[in-house]
Write a protein that holds these residues in place. Structure first.
Motif, PDB file in Angstrom:
ATOM      1  N   VAL A 132       0.842  -1.198   0.000  1.00 33.09           N
ATOM      2  CA  VAL A 132       0.000   0.000   0.000  1.00 33.09           C
ATOM      3  C   VAL A 132       0.878   1.249   0.000  1.00 33.09           C
ATOM      4  O   VAL A 132       0.626   2.202  -0.752  1.00 33.09           O
ATOM      5  N   TRP A 133       1.933   1.235   0.831  1.00 37.35           N
ATOM      6  CA  TRP A 133       2.831   2.389   0.877  1.00 37.35           C
ATOM      7  C   TRP A 133       3.587   2.547  -0.429  1.00 37.35           C
ATOM      8  O   TRP A 133       3.808   3.667  -0.888  1.00 37.35           O
ATOM      9  N   SER A 134       3.998   1.427  -1.032  1.00 36.60           N
ATOM     10  CA  SER A 134       4.721   1.535  -2.297  1.00 36.60           C
ATOM     11  C   SER A 134       3.818   2.084  -3.395  1.00 36.60           C
ATOM     12  O   SER A 134       4.252   2.894  -4.211  1.00 36.60           O
ATOM     13  N   ALA A 135       2.553   1.690  -3.397  1.00 36.37           N
ATOM     14  CA  ALA A 135       1.614   2.218  -4.392  1.00 36.37           C
ATOM     15  C   ALA A 135       1.370   3.710  -4.176  1.00 36.37           C
ATOM     16  O   ALA A 135       1.400   4.501  -5.121  1.00 36.37           O
ATOM     17  N   LEU A 136       1.153   4.097  -2.924  1.00 39.15           N
ATOM     18  CA  LEU A 136       0.907   5.517  -2.642  1.00 39.15           C
ATOM     19  C   LEU A 136       2.121   6.381  -2.966  1.00 39.15           C
ATOM     20  O   LEU A 136       1.983   7.442  -3.590  1.00 39.15           O
ATOM     21  N   LEU A 137       3.308   5.940  -2.565  1.00 40.14           N
ATOM     22  CA  LEU A 137       4.510   6.720  -2.839  1.00 40.14           C
ATOM     23  C   LEU A 137       4.842   6.754  -4.329  1.00 40.14           C
ATOM     24  O   LEU A 137       5.266   7.793  -4.852  1.00 40.14           O
ATOM     25  N   GLY A 138       4.650   5.641  -5.016  1.00 43.85           N
ATOM     26  CA  GLY A 138       4.913   5.608  -6.452  1.00 43.85           C
ATOM     27  C   GLY A 138       3.977   6.521  -7.224  1.00 43.85           C
ATOM     28  O   GLY A 138       4.402   7.256  -8.114  1.00 43.85           O
ATOM     29  N   ILE A 139       2.697   6.498  -6.867  1.00 39.76           N
ATOM     30  CA  ILE A 139       1.726   7.360  -7.544  1.00 39.76           C
ATOM     31  C   ILE A 139       1.978   8.825  -7.208  1.00 39.76           C
ATOM     32  O   ILE A 139       1.892   9.699  -8.081  1.00 39.76           O
ATOM     33  N   LEU A 140       2.302   9.115  -5.960  1.00 36.02           N
ATOM     34  CA  LEU A 140       2.583  10.503  -5.567  1.00 36.02           C
ATOM     35  C   LEU A 140       3.812  11.043  -6.288  1.00 36.02           C
ATOM     36  O   LEU A 140       3.795  12.164  -6.819  1.00 36.02           O
ATOM     37  N   ALA A 141       4.869  10.258  -6.343  1.00 41.30           N
ATOM     38  CA  ALA A 141       6.089  10.697  -7.027  1.00 41.30           C
ATOM     39  C   ALA A 141       5.846  10.882  -8.522  1.00 41.30           C
ATOM     40  O   ALA A 141       6.300  11.856  -9.126  1.00 41.30           O
ATOM     41  N   ALA A 142       5.100   9.967  -9.134  1.00 41.96           N
ATOM     42  CA  ALA A 142       4.793  10.092 -10.561  1.00 41.96           C
ATOM     43  C   ALA A 142       3.923  11.315 -10.828  1.00 41.96           C
ATOM     44  O   ALA A 142       4.088  11.990 -11.846  1.00 41.96           O
ATOM     45  N   THR A 143       3.018  11.626  -9.916  1.00 38.35           N
ATOM     46  CA  THR A 143       2.171  12.805 -10.076  1.00 38.35           C
ATOM     47  C   THR A 143       3.001  14.081 -10.030  1.00 38.35           C
ATOM     48  O   THR A 143       2.831  14.972 -10.875  1.00 38.35           O
ATOM     49  N   VAL A 144       3.908  14.159  -9.077  1.00 39.72           N
ATOM     50  CA  VAL A 144       4.741  15.355  -8.951  1.00 39.72           C
ATOM     51  C   VAL A 144       5.609  15.536 -10.198  1.00 39.72           C
ATOM     52  O   VAL A 144       5.682  16.629 -10.774  1.00 39.72           O
ATOM     53  N   VAL A 145       6.249  14.476 -10.636  1.00 38.04           N
ATOM     54  CA  VAL A 145       7.123  14.556 -11.812  1.00 38.04           C
ATOM     55  C   VAL A 145       6.317  14.887 -13.065  1.00 38.04           C
ATOM     56  O   VAL A 145       6.739  15.708 -13.888  1.00 38.04           O
ATOM     57  N   SER A 146       5.153  14.273 -13.231  1.00 39.80           N
ATOM     58  CA  SER A 146       4.335  14.529 -14.408  1.00 39.80           C
ATOM     59  C   SER A 146       3.805  15.956 -14.440  1.00 39.80           C
ATOM     60  O   SER A 146       3.795  16.597 -15.491  1.00 39.80           O
ATOM     61  N   VAL A 147       3.370  16.465 -13.307  1.00 41.11           N
ATOM     62  CA  VAL A 147       2.856  17.842 -13.267  1.00 41.11           C
ATOM     63  C   VAL A 147       3.971  18.837 -13.577  1.00 41.11           C
ATOM     64  O   VAL A 147       3.761  19.784 -14.344  1.00 41.11           O
ATOM     65  N   LEU A 148       5.140  18.625 -12.999  1.00 43.10           N
ATOM     66  CA  LEU A 148       6.268  19.514 -13.297  1.00 43.10           C
ATOM     67  C   LEU A 148       6.659  19.436 -14.770  1.00 43.10           C
ATOM     68  O   LEU A 148       6.930  20.460 -15.409  1.00 43.10           O
ATOM     69  N   GLY A 149       6.682  18.231 -15.309  1.00 41.70           N
ATOM     70  CA  GLY A 149       7.013  18.068 -16.722  1.00 41.70           C
ATOM     71  C   GLY A 149       5.983  18.705 -17.638  1.00 41.70           C
ATOM     72  O   GLY A 149       6.340  19.357 -18.627  1.00 41.70           O
ATOM     73  N   LEU A 150       4.700  18.540 -17.311  1.00 44.69           N
ATOM     74  CA  LEU A 150       3.659  19.174 -18.120  1.00 44.69           C
ATOM     75  C   LEU A 150       3.747  20.688 -18.051  1.00 44.69           C
ATOM     76  O   LEU A 150       3.553  21.379 -19.055  1.00 44.69           O
ATOM     77  N   PHE A 151       4.049  21.219 -16.887  1.00 44.12           N
ATOM     78  CA  PHE A 151       4.193  22.669 -16.754  1.00 44.12           C
ATOM     79  C   PHE A 151       5.357  23.176 -17.599  1.00 44.12           C
ATOM     80  O   PHE A 151       5.231  24.168 -18.325  1.00 44.12           O
ATOM     81  N   ILE A 152       6.486  22.510 -17.521  1.00 42.07           N
ATOM     82  CA  ILE A 152       7.660  22.919 -18.291  1.00 42.07           C
ATOM     83  C   ILE A 152       7.385  22.830 -19.786  1.00 42.07           C
ATOM     84  O   ILE A 152       7.704  23.754 -20.553  1.00 42.07           O
ATOM     85  N   LEU A 153       6.764  21.731 -20.235  1.00 43.00           N
ATOM     86  CA  LEU A 153       6.455  21.591 -21.654  1.00 43.00           C
ATOM     87  C   LEU A 153       5.421  22.601 -22.125  1.00 43.00           C
ATOM     88  O   LEU A 153       5.500  23.085 -23.256  1.00 43.00           O
ATOM     89  N   SER A 154       4.462  22.926 -21.286  1.00 43.14           N
ATOM     90  CA  SER A 154       3.467  23.921 -21.691  1.00 43.14           C
ATOM     91  C   SER A 154       4.085  25.307 -21.802  1.00 43.14           C
ATOM     92  O   SER A 154       3.684  26.104 -22.653  1.00 43.14           O
ATOM     93  N   VAL A 155       5.073  25.606 -20.973  1.00 46.35           N
ATOM     94  CA  VAL A 155       5.772  26.891 -21.092  1.00 46.35           C
ATOM     95  C   VAL A 155       6.626  26.909 -22.353  1.00 46.35           C
ATOM     96  O   VAL A 155       6.644  27.898 -23.087  1.00 46.35           O
ATOM     97  N   ILE A 156       7.316  25.823 -22.628  1.00 48.89           N
ATOM     98  CA  ILE A 156       8.178  25.762 -23.801  1.00 48.89           C
ATOM     99  C   ILE A 156       7.366  25.888 -25.097  1.00 48.89           C
ATOM    100  O   ILE A 156       7.736  26.619 -26.011  1.00 48.89           O
ATOM    101  N   PHE A 157       6.262  25.154 -25.172  1.00 49.45           N
ATOM    102  CA  PHE A 157       5.468  25.135 -26.415  1.00 49.45           C
ATOM    103  C   PHE A 157       4.299  26.095 -26.399  1.00 49.45           C
ATOM    104  O   PHE A 157       3.417  26.041 -27.252  1.00 49.45           O
ATOM    105  N   HIS A 158       4.235  27.009 -25.420  1.00 45.35           N
ATOM    106  CA  HIS A 158       3.229  28.077 -25.341  1.00 45.35           C
ATOM    107  C   HIS A 158       1.795  27.543 -25.409  1.00 45.35           C
ATOM    108  O   HIS A 158       0.992  28.012 -26.202  1.00 45.35           O
ATOM    109  N   GLN A 159       1.486  26.592 -24.576  1.00 46.12           N
ATOM    110  CA  GLN A 159       0.129  26.030 -24.539  1.00 46.12           C
ATOM    111  C   GLN A 159      -0.557  26.396 -23.268  1.00 46.12           C
ATOM    112  O   GLN A 159      -0.117  26.338 -22.231  1.00 46.12           O
TER     113      GLN A 159
END
Length: 77
Positions: free
Chosen positions: A50-77
């Motif tokens: 349960v902890w591995s699932a929660l931590l894995g999903i939380l870490a993936a969420t943080v990385v994905s949100v940061l990546g989407l923000f950076i890509l949206s700034v780069i490509f002006h979306q």
């Protein structure tokens, strides 16, 4: 992990050739691969599933949100 990097590369290429819907969609789909990878990695370290699932999903969420923000700034979306 190579499939994850290939998916991110293809999504960036799609964004660069003016296909932002497909690019951001593929990047969002890669979130599931990243969450699964980190969840399995944490489970192999003898962490409670349960902890591995929660931590894995939380870490993936943080990385994905940061990546989407950076890509949206780069490509002006």
């Amino acid at each position: 992990m190579p499939w994850l990097m290939l998916g991110i590369l293809i999504s960036i290429i799609l964004m660069a050739v003016n296909q932002p819907n497909l690019g951001f969609g593929l990047y969002g789909f890669d979130f599931f691969f990243l969450a699964d990878y980190w969840t399995v990695s944490l489970a192999h370290r003898k962490l409670f599933f349960v902890w591995s699932a929660l931590l894995g999903i939380l870490a993936a969420t943080v990385v994905s949100v940061l990546g989407l923000f950076i890509l949206s700034v780069i490509f002006h979306q």
